[in-house]
Design a protein around this motif. Structure first.
Motif, PDB file in Angstrom:
ATOM      1  N   UNK A  79       0.866  -1.176   0.000  1.00 19.29           N
ATOM      2  CA  UNK A  79       0.000   0.000   0.000  1.00 19.29           C
ATOM      3  C   UNK A  79       0.906   1.231   0.000  1.00 19.29           C
ATOM      4  N   UNK A  80       0.390   2.424  -0.241  1.00 18.06           N
ATOM      5  CA  UNK A  80       1.237   3.616  -0.221  1.00 18.06           C
ATOM      6  C   UNK A  80       2.003   3.771   1.103  1.00 18.06           C
ATOM      7  N   UNK A  81       1.342   3.513   2.217  1.00 22.11           N
ATOM      8  CA  UNK A  81       2.002   3.659   3.519  1.00 22.11           C
ATOM      9  C   UNK A  81       3.071   2.585   3.736  1.00 22.11           C
ATOM     10  N   UNK A  82       2.811   1.356   3.309  1.00 26.49           N
ATOM     11  CA  UNK A  82       3.805   0.296   3.427  1.00 26.49           C
ATOM     12  C   UNK A  82       5.023   0.575   2.549  1.00 26.49           C
ATOM     13  N   UNK A  83       4.786   1.168   1.394  1.00 23.56           N
ATOM     14  CA  UNK A  83       5.881   1.531   0.496  1.00 23.56           C
ATOM     15  C   UNK A  83       6.848   2.479   1.186  1.00 23.56           C
ATOM     16  N   UNK A  84       6.303   3.489   1.824  1.00 24.78           N
ATOM     17  CA  UNK A  84       7.146   4.466   2.516  1.00 24.78           C
ATOM     18  C   UNK A  84       7.888   3.807   3.675  1.00 24.78           C
ATOM     19  N   UNK A  85       7.218   2.942   4.428  1.00 25.16           N
ATOM     20  CA  UNK A  85       7.881   2.252   5.540  1.00 25.16           C
ATOM     21  C   UNK A  85       9.009   1.365   5.037  1.00 25.16           C
ATOM     22  N   UNK A  86       8.783   0.650   3.926  1.00 27.64           N
ATOM     23  CA  UNK A  86       9.848  -0.170   3.348  1.00 27.64           C
ATOM     24  C   UNK A  86      11.022   0.710   2.927  1.00 27.64           C
ATOM     25  N   UNK A  87      10.729   1.840   2.301  1.00 33.30           N
ATOM     26  CA  UNK A  87      11.791   2.765   1.907  1.00 33.30           C
ATOM     27  C   UNK A  87      12.590   3.266   3.103  1.00 33.30           C
ATOM     28  N   UNK A  88      11.896   3.579   4.191  1.00 31.80           N
ATOM     29  CA  UNK A  88      12.572   4.049   5.401  1.00 31.80           C
ATOM     30  C   UNK A  88      13.469   2.958   5.978  1.00 31.80           C
ATOM     31  N   UNK A  89      12.974   1.735   6.043  1.00 28.90           N
ATOM     32  CA  UNK A  89      13.777   0.620   6.558  1.00 28.90           C
ATOM     33  C   UNK A  89      15.005   0.404   5.686  1.00 28.90           C
ATOM     34  N   UNK A  90      14.839   0.507   4.372  1.00 26.89           N
ATOM     35  CA  UNK A  90      15.945   0.290   3.438  1.00 26.89           C
ATOM     36  C   UNK A  90      16.980   1.416   3.475  1.00 26.89           C
ATOM     37  N   UNK A  91      16.682   2.483   4.212  1.00 26.45           N
ATOM     38  CA  UNK A  91      17.613   3.607   4.281  1.00 26.45           C
ATOM     39  C   UNK A  91      17.607   4.447   3.027  1.00 26.45           C
ATOM     40  N   UNK A  92      16.489   4.440   2.306  1.00 27.24           N
ATOM     41  CA  UNK A  92      16.396   5.208   1.060  1.00 27.24           C
ATOM     42  C   UNK A  92      16.241   6.696   1.354  1.00 27.24           C
ATOM     43  N   UNK A  93      16.850   7.509   0.518  1.00 29.45           N
ATOM     44  CA  UNK A  93      16.677   8.950   0.588  1.00 29.45           C
ATOM     45  C   UNK A  93      15.382   9.350  -0.106  1.00 29.45           C
ATOM     46  N   UNK A  94      15.075   8.627  -1.185  1.00 32.95           N
ATOM     47  CA  UNK A  94      13.873   8.899  -1.983  1.00 32.95           C
ATOM     48  C   UNK A  94      13.188   7.585  -2.321  1.00 32.95           C
TER      49      UNK A  94
END
Length: 194
Positions: free
Chosen positions: A76-91
């Motif tokens: 989902x959009x919110x899960x996408x952002x959480x995955x990005x945060x865990x992965x240490x993504x800047x964007x």
């Protein structure tokens, strides 16, 4: 390019992988049609952090013979952002949205763009929602822009982001030859750069 764990809604037998791509001083991850899984933390430890994470945002409810459940089978959009945060993504770059919504078989979440942008802002991540043919900026580990070559002129001004995608979807037309050419071009760039 390095394959890492990913999980498709069809389960572990689908041989789903995500790709870590490094080159031109940058590191990205492209996660394809994944759902939430427990390997995000291991990928981050072993391969992260990432300048950019491509993740699905459509949170699809799929109803195919043998695969029926009233829960999202992609992020989902919110899960996408959480995955990005865990992965240490800047964007985080949204993928797999506004392409396949075809009720009752394949139903996307509502307000994908708004939810994605709001969730990214809460986590302090840059959110990208590109249309077909739009360039996503890539920041290198040294803080500069990656030197990816420009696509051929066939993908210039006539490409109007998501508009072309929506028009093609509405007309139910097959993938155009220019879209196939763009995919071949992107693949050749990655092979040359890596």
């Amino acid at each position: 390019m390095t394959p890492v764990a990913s999980l498709d809604w069809r389960g572990s037998e689908s041989d789903q992988v995500a790709w870590v791509v490094e080159g031109v001083g940058a590191r990205i991850i492209h996660c394809g049609d994944t759902m939430w899984h427990g390997d995000w933390w291991g990928i981050a430890r072993e391969r992260g952090p990432f300048g950019l994470a491509f993740l699905p945002v459509n949170g699809t409810i799929a109803t195919f013979e043998g695969y029926e459940a009233d829960v999202p089978v992609t992020l989902t959009p919110e899960q996408t952002v959480e995955a990005g945060a865990i992965l240490g993504a800047t964007a985080v770059c949204a993928s797999h949205y506004e392409l396949f919504d075809d009720p009752p078989t394949y139903v996307e979440q509502r307000d994908i763009a708004g939810r994605f942008v709001r969730a990214a802002a809460r986590r302090g991540l840059t959110a990208h929602l590109p249309g077909v043919g739009e360039v996503v900026p890539l920041v290198t580990r040294r803080g500069g822009k990656a030197a990816w070559p420009k696509p051929p002129s066939a993908f210039g001004p006539s490409y109007r982001g998501g508009e072309g995608r929506r028009r093609a979807q509405a007309q139910r037309t097959p993938v155009s030859s220019s879209e196939r050419a763009q995919t071949r071009w992107a693949s050749s760039v990655l092979r040359r750069r890596l």
